[in-house]
Design an enzyme around this catalytic site. Structure first.
Site, PDB file in Angstrom:
ATOM      1  N   LYS A 128       0.858  -1.192   0.000  1.00  0.00           N
ATOM      2  CA  LYS A 128       0.000   0.000   0.000  1.00  0.00           C
ATOM      3  C   LYS A 128       0.882   1.225   0.000  1.00  0.00           C
ATOM      4  O   LYS A 128       1.819   1.332   0.792  1.00  0.00           O
ATOM      5  CB  LYS A 128      -0.887  -0.010   1.263  1.00  0.00           C
ATOM      6  CG  LYS A 128      -1.805   1.202   1.364  1.00  0.00           C
ATOM      7  CD  LYS A 128      -3.083   0.993   0.589  1.00  0.00           C
ATOM      8  CE  LYS A 128      -3.849   2.294   0.332  1.00  0.00           C
ATOM      9  NZ  LYS A 128      -3.414   2.965  -0.932  1.00  0.00           N
ATOM     10  N   GLN A 167       7.207   3.926   3.894  1.00  0.00           N
ATOM     11  CA  GLN A 167       5.796   3.533   3.902  1.00  0.00           C
ATOM     12  C   GLN A 167       5.583   2.245   4.710  1.00  0.00           C
ATOM     13  O   GLN A 167       4.549   2.089   5.361  1.00  0.00           O
ATOM     14  CB  GLN A 167       5.318   3.343   2.459  1.00  0.00           C
ATOM     15  CG  GLN A 167       3.813   3.394   2.291  1.00  0.00           C
ATOM     16  CD  GLN A 167       3.263   4.807   2.208  1.00  0.00           C
ATOM     17  OE1 GLN A 167       3.854   5.667   1.563  1.00  0.00           O
ATOM     18  NE2 GLN A 167       2.153   5.049   2.863  1.00  0.00           N
ATOM     19  N   LYS A 169       5.356   1.827  -3.029  1.00  0.00           N
ATOM     20  CA  LYS A 169       5.278   3.185  -3.572  1.00  0.00           C
ATOM     21  C   LYS A 169       5.579   3.125  -5.063  1.00  0.00           C
ATOM     22  O   LYS A 169       6.248   2.210  -5.526  1.00  0.00           O
ATOM     23  CB  LYS A 169       6.314   4.086  -2.889  1.00  0.00           C
ATOM     24  CG  LYS A 169       6.028   5.559  -3.015  1.00  0.00           C
ATOM     25  CD  LYS A 169       5.150   6.034  -1.898  1.00  0.00           C
ATOM     26  CE  LYS A 169       4.763   7.473  -2.054  1.00  0.00           C
ATOM     27  NZ  LYS A 169       4.108   7.968  -0.833  1.00  0.00           N
ATOM     28  N   ASP A 174      -0.120  10.871  -4.407  1.00  0.00           N
ATOM     29  CA  ASP A 174       1.020  11.502  -3.729  1.00  0.00           C
ATOM     30  C   ASP A 174       1.229  12.797  -4.524  1.00  0.00           C
ATOM     31  O   ASP A 174       0.289  13.252  -5.208  1.00  0.00           O
ATOM     32  CB  ASP A 174       2.256  10.579  -3.755  1.00  0.00           C
ATOM     33  CG  ASP A 174       3.326  11.003  -2.746  1.00  0.00           C
ATOM     34  OD1 ASP A 174       3.191  10.667  -1.568  1.00  0.00           O
ATOM     35  OD2 ASP A 174       4.303  11.683  -3.128  1.00  0.00           O
ATOM     36  N   THR A 208      -4.526  13.467   5.446  1.00  0.00           N
ATOM     37  CA  THR A 208      -3.085  13.629   5.716  1.00  0.00           C
ATOM     38  C   THR A 208      -2.839  14.936   6.474  1.00  0.00           C
ATOM     39  O   THR A 208      -2.116  14.968   7.473  1.00  0.00           O
ATOM     40  CB  THR A 208      -2.255  13.587   4.412  1.00  0.00           C
ATOM     41  OG1 THR A 208      -2.761  12.551   3.575  1.00  0.00           O
ATOM     42  CG2 THR A 208      -0.796  13.350   4.698  1.00  0.00           C
ATOM     43  N   ASN A 245      -2.341  19.232  -1.291  1.00  0.00           N
ATOM     44  CA  ASN A 245      -3.350  18.570  -0.477  1.00  0.00           C
ATOM     45  C   ASN A 245      -2.993  18.488   1.020  1.00  0.00           C
ATOM     46  O   ASN A 245      -3.834  18.773   1.882  1.00  0.00           O
ATOM     47  CB  ASN A 245      -3.534  17.160  -1.071  1.00  0.00           C
ATOM     48  CG  ASN A 245      -4.543  16.365  -0.324  1.00  0.00           C
ATOM     49  OD1 ASN A 245      -4.185  15.466   0.427  1.00  0.00           O
ATOM     50  ND2 ASN A 245      -5.807  16.684  -0.480  1.00  0.00           N
ATOM     51  N   SER A 271      -6.850   5.817   3.867  1.00  0.00           N
ATOM     52  CA  SER A 271      -6.913   4.952   2.687  1.00  0.00           C
ATOM     53  C   SER A 271      -7.339   3.547   3.099  1.00  0.00           C
ATOM     54  O   SER A 271      -8.118   2.884   2.413  1.00  0.00           O
ATOM     55  CB  SER A 271      -5.542   4.862   2.010  1.00  0.00           C
ATOM     56  OG  SER A 271      -5.353   5.925   1.121  1.00  0.00           O
TER      57      SER A 271
HETATM   58  N1  GLU Z   1       1.109   9.089  -0.514  1.00  0.00           N
HETATM   59  C1  GLU Z   1       0.563   9.066   0.803  1.00  0.00           C
HETATM   60  C2  GLU Z   1       1.656   8.743   1.806  1.00  0.00           C
HETATM   61  O1  GLU Z   1       2.765   9.177   1.628  1.00  0.00           O
HETATM   62  C3  GLU Z   1      -0.671   8.206   0.912  1.00  0.00           C
HETATM   63  C4  GLU Z   1      -0.513   6.769   0.546  1.00  0.00           C
HETATM   64  C5  GLU Z   1      -1.820   5.997   0.498  1.00  0.00           C
HETATM   65  O2  GLU Z   1      -2.873   6.522   0.821  1.00  0.00           O
HETATM   66  O3  GLU Z   1      -1.743   4.832   0.121  1.00  0.00           O
HETATM   67  O4  GLU Z   1       1.455   8.123   2.817  1.00  0.00           O
END
Ligand code: GLU
Length: 461
Positions: free
Chosen positions: A105, A126, A141, A181, A225, A256, A393
């Site tokens: 994820k 992540q 990612k 992202d 976020t 965002n 998410s």
């Molecule tokens: N890109 C966001 C992060 O850095 C969200 C990732 C997601 O929702 O899967 O955590």
């Protein structure tokens, strides 16, 4: 010697340090020129000496070496036709780093700076971020070195479709679930979802998150976020006898994360006095009007410089890094990696900053972090602070599985609980391993422990 621990070490810790250095050297040898990836490996390793010394199993099972090698790395060609009829070619990436806790994820980033090093550092972070949320999600990612700036809507659509044509072979609701992202918002997710559906011939809502509300998106995901960043900040301040109410806040970025961090900070009584984009920053000691920023950025994707047309009391300054010279009590870097260097950190400290919380991923360099730690600035690391996005998410995935949708307040309430427990877990893990008050150590240890244990439970596979 590369990995170090400040305090005097026991002989067990010295043994761990030797092992870590060996693994770290191999990381550098195997992945030359990936400086962002090296930076993020080092950041994690530095915190793990005490836990590896206490639990020899991790070293015996060579968990670190397993952990720093992605389960799978996919790179692919993304050809698309621009509005002039010319064929353009970009490079796409998906790093499926670790699936110990659940399907991979993590977001997709479309930005010219995207390369393997950036995607790997983001994917590594992540893993631990997702672990901290307490949700059943692994770490991944992806992205492309595509620059959405100045592209027409049709070009964006064609790019997203081409990107998904290849990516669709590697993802799925129980396999890998991308999201947004930098450079990827609801519009891009929509185009990619449409293409995935067409290729698969089936409507699988849970394959992407950050979807539009009309077709399986979750209320409060867009805000999560930024709101989560401020919820974490609030806990961190409260835990140290401070409050957000009445404080002066500088928030970099105007995407965002930044917009919803501003909105929540203002709602909780803070005064946000500056924000930025990649061209420059605006400041206004009377406070920034977040609605104007939203209209500019979410509307036509206009530059932040236009803000001063509507608010003559504000000043626009060319160059985004100057934002850290604006005196404030709280700094929230919400733009991009390594945006606060040593000089910026020193300037913030000289101007009396009390707390820094990272809304972006790895926005502070290692040298900047050292400045903050030495000056006793409260410091919230990205993998804990900005985990609210991916947590929401995961709540979106849960709703998709149940074919239900929760209210905004329901998701927001769960988000608040998750952020509180992330903060608590970081505080407790830091304390348990002799680094009281160090949230970087706390986040790395708490995030790591669950992943490492799950890896051991599942065997060497
Ligand atoms: N890109 C966001 C992060 O850095 C969200 C990732 C997601 O929702 O899967 O955590």
């Amino acid at each position: 010697m590369t990995i170090t621990k400040e305090m005097k070490m026991t002989s067990k810790e010295e043994k761990v340090q030797k092992y870590m250095n060996k693994v770290y050297e191999k990381v550098i040898e195997r992945n030359p020129n990936e400086k962002e990836f090296h930076q993020s490996v080092k950041d994690v390793f530095q915190s793990l000496i005490p836990i590896l010394a206490k639990k020899p199993e991790y070293m015996e099972k060579n968990i670190l070496e397993q952990l720093v090698e992605p389960e799978r790395v996919i790179t692919f060609r993304v050809p698309w036709v621009d509005d002039q009829g010319k064929v353009q070619v970009n490079r796409g990436f998906r790093v499926q780093f670790n699936s110990a806790l659940g399907p991979y994820k993590g977001g997709l980033r479309f930005h010219p700076s995207v390369n393997l090093s950036i995607v790997k550092f983001l994917a590594l972070q992540q893993i631990f971020k997702n672990s901290l949320t307490g949700q059943p999600i692994g770490g991944g990612k992806g992205g492309a070195d595509f620059d959405p700036k100045g592209k027409s809507d049709n070009e964006i659509m064609r790019f997203c479709q081409s990107f998904m044509t290849e990516l669709s072979k590697h993802i799925g609701p129980d396999v890998d679930i991308p999201a947004g992202d930098i450079g990827v918002g609801a519009r891009e997710i929509g185009y990619m979802f449409g293409q995935y559906k067409k290729i698969r011939g089936s409507f699988q809502a849970g394959v992407l998150t950050g979807k539009g509300l009309n077709y399986g998106g979750s209320l409060a995901r867009k805000e999560a976020t930024g709101y989560g960043t401020v919820y974490f900040l609030q806990e961190m301040l409260k835990g140290n006898g401070m409050t957000l109410n009445g404080s002066t806040v500088v928030i970099s970025g105007s995407g965002n994360v930044s917009i919803y961090a501003m909105e929540k900070a203002i709602e909780l009584g803070a005064k946000v006095i500056a924000c930025s984009d990649s061209d420059g920053y605006i400041f206004d000691y009377n406070g920034i009007d977040v609605e104007t920023v939203k209209r500019l950025k979410e509307g036509n994707g206009d530059r932040i410089r236009y803000y001063v047309r509507e608010h003559p009391s504000a000043t626009y300054v060319e160059g985004c890094t100057g934002i850290w010279s604006v005196p404030c009590g709280v700094a929230l870097p919400c733009a991009t990696q390594n945006e606060i260097d040593e000089t910026a950190a020193k300037q913030l400290v000289e101007n009396g900053v009390k707390a820094v919380a990272e809304g972006a991923n790895m926005p502070s360099t290692a040298e900047a972090i050292e400045v903050f730690m030495k000056s006793d600035v409260l410091f919230g690391p990205a993998k804990a602070v900005n985990a609210g996005g991916v947590a929401a998410s995961s709540l979106e995935m849960a709703q998709n599985s149940m074919r239900m949708s929760w209210s905004f307040d329901e998701v927001d309430a769960q988000l608040q609980e998750i952020m509180k427990s992330i903060y608590q877990n970081c505080v407790e893990a830091a304390k348990e391993y002799g680094q009281e008050g160090n949230l970087i150590a706390g986040a790395n240890i708490a995030g790591f422990q669950k992943v490492a244990d799950a890896m051991i439970e599942q065997g060497v596979i």
